[in-house]
Design a protein around this motif. Structure first.
Motif, PDB file in Angstrom:
ATOM      1  N   PRO A   8      47.322  29.260  36.750  1.00  9.58           N
ATOM      2  CA  PRO A   8      47.868  27.929  37.062  1.00  9.58           C
ATOM      3  C   PRO A   8      46.860  26.990  37.704  1.00  9.58           C
ATOM      4  O   PRO A   8      47.001  25.769  37.602  1.00  9.58           O
ATOM      5  N   LEU A   9      45.819  27.535  38.329  1.00 11.76           N
ATOM      6  CA  LEU A   9      44.805  26.693  38.954  1.00 11.76           C
ATOM      7  C   LEU A   9      43.963  25.944  37.929  1.00 11.76           C
ATOM      8  O   LEU A   9      43.305  24.957  38.266  1.00 11.76           O
ATOM      9  N   ASP A  10      43.981  26.417  36.689  1.00 15.07           N
ATOM     10  CA  ASP A  10      43.155  25.801  35.660  1.00 15.07           C
ATOM     11  C   ASP A  10      43.784  24.554  35.053  1.00 15.07           C
ATOM     12  O   ASP A  10      43.103  23.807  34.340  1.00 15.07           O
ATOM     13  N   ALA A  11      45.058  24.338  35.291  1.00  4.83           N
ATOM     14  CA  ALA A  11      45.711  23.153  34.746  1.00  4.83           C
ATOM     15  C   ALA A  11      45.155  21.903  35.422  1.00  4.83           C
ATOM     16  O   ALA A  11      45.049  21.852  36.655  1.00  4.83           O
ATOM     17  N   PRO A  12      44.774  20.876  34.667  1.00  2.96           N
ATOM     18  CA  PRO A  12      44.107  19.703  35.251  1.00  2.96           C
ATOM     19  C   PRO A  12      44.899  19.029  36.370  1.00  2.96           C
ATOM     20  O   PRO A  12      44.314  18.543  37.341  1.00  2.96           O
ATOM     21  N   ASN A  13      46.216  19.003  36.252  1.00  6.77           N
ATOM     22  CA  ASN A  13      47.043  18.319  37.253  1.00  6.77           C
ATOM     23  C   ASN A  13      47.603  19.265  38.315  1.00  6.77           C
ATOM     24  O   ASN A  13      48.499  18.878  39.077  1.00  6.77           O
ATOM     25  N   GLU A  18      49.793  23.760  46.538  1.00  2.00           N
ATOM     26  CA  GLU A  18      51.108  24.264  46.140  1.00  2.00           C
ATOM     27  C   GLU A  18      50.989  25.675  45.570  1.00  2.00           C
ATOM     28  O   GLU A  18      51.839  26.537  45.841  1.00  2.00           O
ATOM     29  N   ILE A  19      49.936  25.902  44.795  1.00  4.19           N
ATOM     30  CA  ILE A  19      49.729  27.227  44.212  1.00  4.19           C
ATOM     31  C   ILE A  19      49.393  28.240  45.317  1.00  4.19           C
ATOM     32  O   ILE A  19      49.851  29.384  45.285  1.00  4.19           O
ATOM     33  N   GLU A  64      49.116  40.542  40.932  1.00  2.00           N
ATOM     34  CA  GLU A  64      50.550  40.302  41.092  1.00  2.00           C
ATOM     35  C   GLU A  64      50.837  39.066  41.931  1.00  2.00           C
ATOM     36  O   GLU A  64      52.000  38.692  42.126  1.00  2.00           O
ATOM     37  N   VAL A  65      49.778  38.435  42.438  1.00  2.00           N
ATOM     38  CA  VAL A  65      49.921  37.280  43.320  1.00  2.00           C
ATOM     39  C   VAL A  65      49.466  36.022  42.569  1.00  2.00           C
ATOM     40  O   VAL A  65      48.410  36.010  41.944  1.00  2.00           O
ATOM     41  N   THR A  66      50.258  34.981  42.661  1.00  2.00           N
ATOM     42  CA  THR A  66      50.011  33.745  41.924  1.00  2.00           C
ATOM     43  C   THR A  66      48.583  33.230  42.116  1.00  2.00           C
ATOM     44  O   THR A  66      48.112  33.090  43.257  1.00  2.00           O
ATOM     45  N   GLY A  67      47.897  32.968  41.022  1.00  2.00           N
ATOM     46  CA  GLY A  67      46.589  32.315  41.063  1.00  2.00           C
ATOM     47  C   GLY A  67      45.397  33.223  41.215  1.00  2.00           C
ATOM     48  O   GLY A  67      44.253  32.754  41.102  1.00  2.00           O
ATOM     49  N   PHE A  68      45.609  34.521  41.470  1.00  2.00           N
ATOM     50  CA  PHE A  68      44.471  35.417  41.681  1.00  2.00           C
ATOM     51  C   PHE A  68      43.938  35.941  40.358  1.00  2.00           C
ATOM     52  O   PHE A  68      44.688  36.224  39.428  1.00  2.00           O
ATOM     53  N   SER A  69      42.612  36.080  40.288  1.00  2.00           N
ATOM     54  CA  SER A  69      41.936  36.582  39.097  1.00  2.00           C
ATOM     55  C   SER A  69      41.541  38.033  39.315  1.00  2.00           C
ATOM     56  O   SER A  69      41.372  38.488  40.451  1.00  2.00           O
ATOM     57  N   ARG A  70      41.361  38.736  38.226  1.00  2.00           N
ATOM     58  CA  ARG A  70      40.858  40.104  38.320  1.00  2.00           C
ATOM     59  C   ARG A  70      39.383  40.071  38.710  1.00  2.00           C
ATOM     60  O   ARG A  70      38.607  39.335  38.096  1.00  2.00           O
ATOM     61  N   PRO A  71      38.948  40.823  39.733  1.00  2.00           N
ATOM     62  CA  PRO A  71      37.536  40.800  40.124  1.00  2.00           C
ATOM     63  C   PRO A  71      36.629  41.238  38.987  1.00  2.00           C
ATOM     64  O   PRO A  71      36.950  42.167  38.250  1.00  2.00           O
ATOM     65  N   ALA A  72      35.502  40.549  38.849  1.00  2.00           N
ATOM     66  CA  ALA A  72      34.567  40.846  37.759  1.00  2.00           C
ATOM     67  C   ALA A  72      33.446  41.772  38.198  1.00  2.00           C
ATOM     68  O   ALA A  72      32.670  42.233  37.367  1.00  2.00           O
ATOM     69  N   LEU A  73      33.337  42.063  39.491  1.00  2.00           N
ATOM     70  CA  LEU A  73      32.153  42.739  40.004  1.00  2.00           C
ATOM     71  C   LEU A  73      32.482  44.109  40.569  1.00  2.00           C
ATOM     72  O   LEU A  73      33.445  44.276  41.321  1.00  2.00           O
ATOM     73  N   GLU A  74      31.687  45.100  40.199  1.00  2.00           N
ATOM     74  CA  GLU A  74      31.796  46.426  40.789  1.00  2.00           C
ATOM     75  C   GLU A  74      31.580  46.330  42.300  1.00  2.00           C
ATOM     76  O   GLU A  74      30.705  45.626  42.781  1.00  2.00           O
ATOM     77  N   GLY A  75      32.411  47.051  43.053  1.00  2.00           N
ATOM     78  CA  GLY A  75      32.304  46.994  44.506  1.00  2.00           C
ATOM     79  C   GLY A  75      33.373  46.111  45.125  1.00  2.00           C
ATOM     80  O   GLY A  75      33.506  46.080  46.343  1.00  2.00           O
ATOM     81  N   ARG A 107      38.235  25.879  42.325  1.00  2.00           N
ATOM     82  CA  ARG A 107      39.604  26.136  42.785  1.00  2.00           C
ATOM     83  C   ARG A 107      39.896  27.629  42.861  1.00  2.00           C
ATOM     84  O   ARG A 107      40.500  28.106  43.812  1.00  2.00           O
ATOM     85  N   ARG A 108      39.470  28.350  41.835  1.00  2.00           N
ATOM     86  CA  ARG A 108      39.721  29.793  41.847  1.00  2.00           C
ATOM     87  C   ARG A 108      38.850  30.507  42.882  1.00  2.00           C
ATOM     88  O   ARG A 108      39.273  31.489  43.490  1.00  2.00           O
ATOM     89  N   VAL A 109      37.632  30.007  43.102  1.00  2.00           N
ATOM     90  CA  VAL A 109      36.732  30.609  44.086  1.00  2.00           C
ATOM     91  C   VAL A 109      37.351  30.582  45.479  1.00  2.00           C
ATOM     92  O   VAL A 109      37.254  31.545  46.239  1.00  2.00           O
TER      93      VAL A 109
END
Length: 277
Positions: A8-13, A18-19, A64-75, A107-109
């Protein structure tokens, strides 16, 4: 045709606050803890601190939490953990950092930091594994972050939002950390964009403009934490001396190995500091 966004953070508006509020509500529901007091983002080498802070109330997969991404980095473990300290404080441990170099946008960072603020936390502890510029430092050494230089050419602030960054990394909290370990040194963290390591010339540039530590995280998160009104404590684990400071080539494997070796000591240090906050 309506564009569909996986996050949802990727939507321009989208309203990132709120997220973040929705994410905080998810955390309260999934952990059973309505409000947290302190938040920790655990970078490379700091993960075991979660085991030492107190009693784990709940562990939640970040996805399972709104707006969170799967980590890309080992560790990085990809969970959010609610812990109750012996003193009765509720600590939100974030093991799901999104790095700027992943290309998902600022935003995701900073979503985890904004979520922590929405969950009620007033203190944000940011940790990382990073390269040391000072030749007197060594791999496995924890240092406090006293200030930062943001070389990403980006900001988490949107629109005409002007935020004072004086004493961004709280002197009060650094003094508390040094009351636990008086030997702690401190330095200025320099965030590069990554994911490539810095060249020796870039490390010398960082040194000349006042940087002591080089890495790929933390600065953008700290700015967002200040915007949210939180007090910030920053720790870097020096996993290696930076390019051109040490004579051998850099590798991510070296970073992971240094973190594993230092983890018992620095995690115990962090747990003792958190108990004093």
């Amino acid at each position: 045709m309506t564009e569909i966004h996986d996050n949802p953070l990727d939507a321009p508006n989208a309203d990132p606050f709120e997220i973040a509020a929705a994410a905080a509500a998810d955390i309260a529901r999934l952990t059973g803890v309505e409000k947290h007091d302190i938040a920790l983002t655990l970078g490379s080498g700091w993960g075991r601190a979660a085991e030492l802070i107190g009693e784990t109330v709940a562990t939640v997969p970040a996805t399972e939490v709104t707006g969170f991404s799967r980590p890309a980095l080992e560790g990085h473990v990809g969970t959010l953990r609610s812990i109750r300290t012996p003193g009765g404080k509720h600590v939100l441990v974030i093991g799901a950092r999104t790095h700027y170099y992943e290309g998902h946008g600022v935003r995701r960072v900073v979503h985890s930091v904004r979520t922590a603020a929405a969950a009620g936390t007033r203190i944000m502890v940011l940790t990382n594994g990073a390269g040391g510029v000072r030749e007197t430092w060594h791999a496995g050494q924890p240092v406090l972050i006293s200030d930062h230089i943001n070389l990403t050419a980006d900001s988490p602030l949107e629109g005409a939002t002007f935020v004072d960054l004086t004493d961004l990394y709280s002197r009060r909290l650094r003094d508390i950390a040094r009351s636990v370990d008086p030997t702690l040194d401190e330095g200025v963290y320099t965030q590069f964009r990554g994911p490539h390591y810095e060249t020796p010339a870039e490390v010398q540039m960082a040194k000349r403009i006042g940087g002591d530590i080089v890495g790929m995280s933390t600065a953008l998160e700290a700015i967002a934490a200040r915007e949210a009104g939180m007090e910030i404590l920053g720790f870097s684990l020096i996993t290696n001396l930076a390019a051109g400071i040490q004579s051998t080539p850099l590798s991510h494997g070296e970073v992971i190995e240094a973190g594993k070796e230092a983890e018992p000591v620095i995690s115990a240090l962090l747990a003792r500091v958190v108990e004093q906050l």
